[in-house]
Write an enzyme that holds these catalytic residues in place. Structure first.
Site, mmCIF file in Angstrom:
data_model
loop_
_atom_site.group_PDB
_atom_site.id
_atom_site.type_symbol
_atom_site.label_atom_id
_atom_site.label_comp_id
_atom_site.label_asym_id
_atom_site.label_seq_id
_atom_site.Cartn_x
_atom_site.Cartn_y
_atom_site.Cartn_z
ATOM 1 C CD GLU A 83 -1.377 0.228 3.657
ATOM 2 O OE1 GLU A 83 -1.480 1.332 4.215
ATOM 3 O OE2 GLU A 83 -2.080 -0.752 3.955
ATOM 4 C CB CYS A 115 -2.053 -4.926 6.552
ATOM 5 S SG CYS A 115 -1.642 -3.312 7.242
ATOM 6 C CG HIS A 239 -1.889 -7.944 10.301
ATOM 7 N ND1 HIS A 239 -0.779 -7.615 9.545
ATOM 8 C CD2 HIS A 239 -2.469 -6.764 10.668
ATOM 9 C CE1 HIS A 239 -0.700 -6.295 9.447
ATOM 10 N NE2 HIS A 239 -1.713 -5.765 10.117
#
EC number: 2.3.3.10
Length: 350
Positions: A83, A115, A239
Site C-alpha cells: 500500500e 495490510c 497479522h
C-alpha cells in the site's frame, strides 16, 4: 460444499527471503517528542533515504532466489502486494522483475488490500501454479508505511518485506500449502484517500469489528474445514499491527503464546503492513523442523483475512542457510533520533 481453497495440483514454497532496513527508532524517542509515555512496541524499522518498497522487494526477492536455486527466467509471474508503492501510475513489480533478471517472459502486477496485499499475491500465486499455467510464481509483500506525526500509528508504522517463490509440491519445496481460506467484509476501519499523505483510522473500531472479526473467522473456518485444532499446529503467525492484537487473537483461538512468539516481530521492528505476516512466517521457517505445521493468518483493513495451513518439508534443512535469515536483518540495527527519522520519512514539508 467445502469452503476451502485448494488448487488442482499441490503447491509449495521453493524459496523465501526477507528484508528489514537497518535503521531503528525507539518508541520512547517518538514519545519524547509528543509527550507520550506508554507504547505499543519497543522500536520500529525505518527505511534509509535510498530505500522504498521496490528496493525492499528486490532484496527479499534475491534472498528467495538464493534458496530456490532456480533460474529467474523460469519465474512466470511476480506480484507485489503493497500500500506504499513509489508510483501512483507505474507498476513496481516490473522493476523488481528487471532487477532480478526475470524479464521479459512473465506477468507482473501490484496488488492492493491494505495490510493483506502480500497474502493476496500468495493466493493468486497458489492458483497460478496450482492450475498448471506456470511452474514458478513469486509473491512479495512489502511496505514503507507512514503514520501521521503524533498519531498512535506513528509508533508502529514501519518498513520491511518478504518474498516467496511458489512451485508444484515436490522434494525440492521446503513447505507446502494444505489449504487456504479467505474472509472479507465491507468494514471501513482504516483508509487513505487519493492525494492524502497519511492514512486515517477509526481508532477502537479497528479492533473488534475489523481485526478480530476477520482474523478469528478466517482462522476458525480454515481449522474447522480441515478438522484441525490449535493442537495440530506447531506455530501460528497472525497479522501484527502491534504486540497485543495477535496475542489476544491467539488466546481467543486457543493457541498458547509460545506458538506465536517465534513469528511475532512487531515489538522490535514495528508493523510492516503488507509484509507483516510474510516476514513473520519467514522467521518461523528459519527455525522450523520438517513436519511442523504453521497457521498463517493475515489481515487487511477494509477488511479481510487470508488463512493458510502450511506444512514444513525436509528440504528446509538444506535451504534455509543459503540466504540471510530474518533475524540477521532484525538484529542488524542503527538507531536514529526523531529529527533524522522525520528526514528519512519525508515528514518535513518545505
Amino acid at each position: 460444499m467445502s469452503k476451502l481453497l485448494k488448487p488442482k495440483r499441490e503447491v509449495g514454497i521453493i524459496g523465501y527471503g526477507a528484508y528489514v532496513p537497518m535503521y531503528r527508532i525507539k518508541a520512547e524517542e517518538i514519545g519524547r517528542v509528543w509527550g507520550v509515555s506508554s507504547f505499543p512496541i519497543q522500536e520500529k524499522s525505518v527505511p534509509g533515504l535510498d530505500e522504498d518498497t521496490i528496493t525492499i522487494g528486490i532484496e527479499a526477492a534475491r534472498n528467495a532466489l538464493k534458496r530456490a536455486q532456480i533460474d529467474p527466467k523460469l519465474i512466470r509471474a511476480i506480484w507485489l502486494g503493497t500500500e506504499s508503492k513509489p508510483y501512483a501510475v507505474k507498476p513496481s513489480g516490473t522493476v523488481i522483475a528487471e532487477a532480478i533478471g526475470a524479464t521479459p517472459d512473465l506477468d507482473a502486477a501490484d496488488f492492493e488490500f491494505a495490510c493483506k496485499a502480500g497474502t493476496e499475491a500468495i493466493q493468486a500465486a497458489i492458483g497460478f501454479v496450482g492450475s498448471g499455467m506456470a511452474d514458478y510464481a513469486m509473491a512479495i509483500g512489502a511496505d514503507t508505511s507512514q503514520g501521521r506525526p503524533g498519531d498512535h500509528l506513528e509508533f508502529t508504522a514501519a518498513a520491511g518485506g518478504a518474498a516467496y517463490i511458489l512451485a508444484p509440491k515436490s522434494s525440492e519445496t521446503l513447505a507446502y500449502f494444505e489449504a487456504s481460506y479467505s474472509y472479507v467484509t465491507d468494514t471501513p476501519d482504516f483508509w487513505r484517500r487519493q492525494h492524502e499523505h497519511y492514512p486515517r483510522h477509526g481508532n477502537r473500531f479497528t479492533g473488534e469489528p475489523a481485526y478480530f472479526h476477520q482474523i478469528i473467522n478466517a482462522a476458525k473456518t480454515l481449522m474447522e474445514e480441515l478438522g484441525y485444532t490449535p493442537n495440530d499446529f506447531d506455530y501460528a503467525v497472525f497479522h501484527q499491527p502491534n504486540v497485543k492484537f495477535p496475542l489476544t487473537a491467539a488466546k481467543i483461538l486457543g493457541f498458547p503464546k509460545e506458538k506465536v512468539l517465534p513469528g511475532l516481530l512487531s515489538g522490535i521492528i514495528g508493523n510492516t503492513y503488507s509484509g507483516a505476516t510474510l516476514v513473520g512466517v519467514s522467521a518461523v521457517l528459519d527455525i522450523a523442523k520438517p513436519g511442523d505445521r504453521i497457521l498463517w493468518v493475515s489481515f487487511g483493513s477494509g477488511a479481510g483475512s487470508d488463512a493458510f495451513s502450511l506444512v514444513v518439508q525436509d528440504a528446509i534443512e538444506e535451504k534455509r542457510d543459503l540466504a540471510p535469515k530474518t533475524m540477521d536483518y532484525v538484529n542488524r540495527k542503527k538507531y536514529i533520533d526523531y529529527a533524522l527519522y522525520a528526514k528519512h520519512r519525508g515528514k518535513y514539508i518545505l
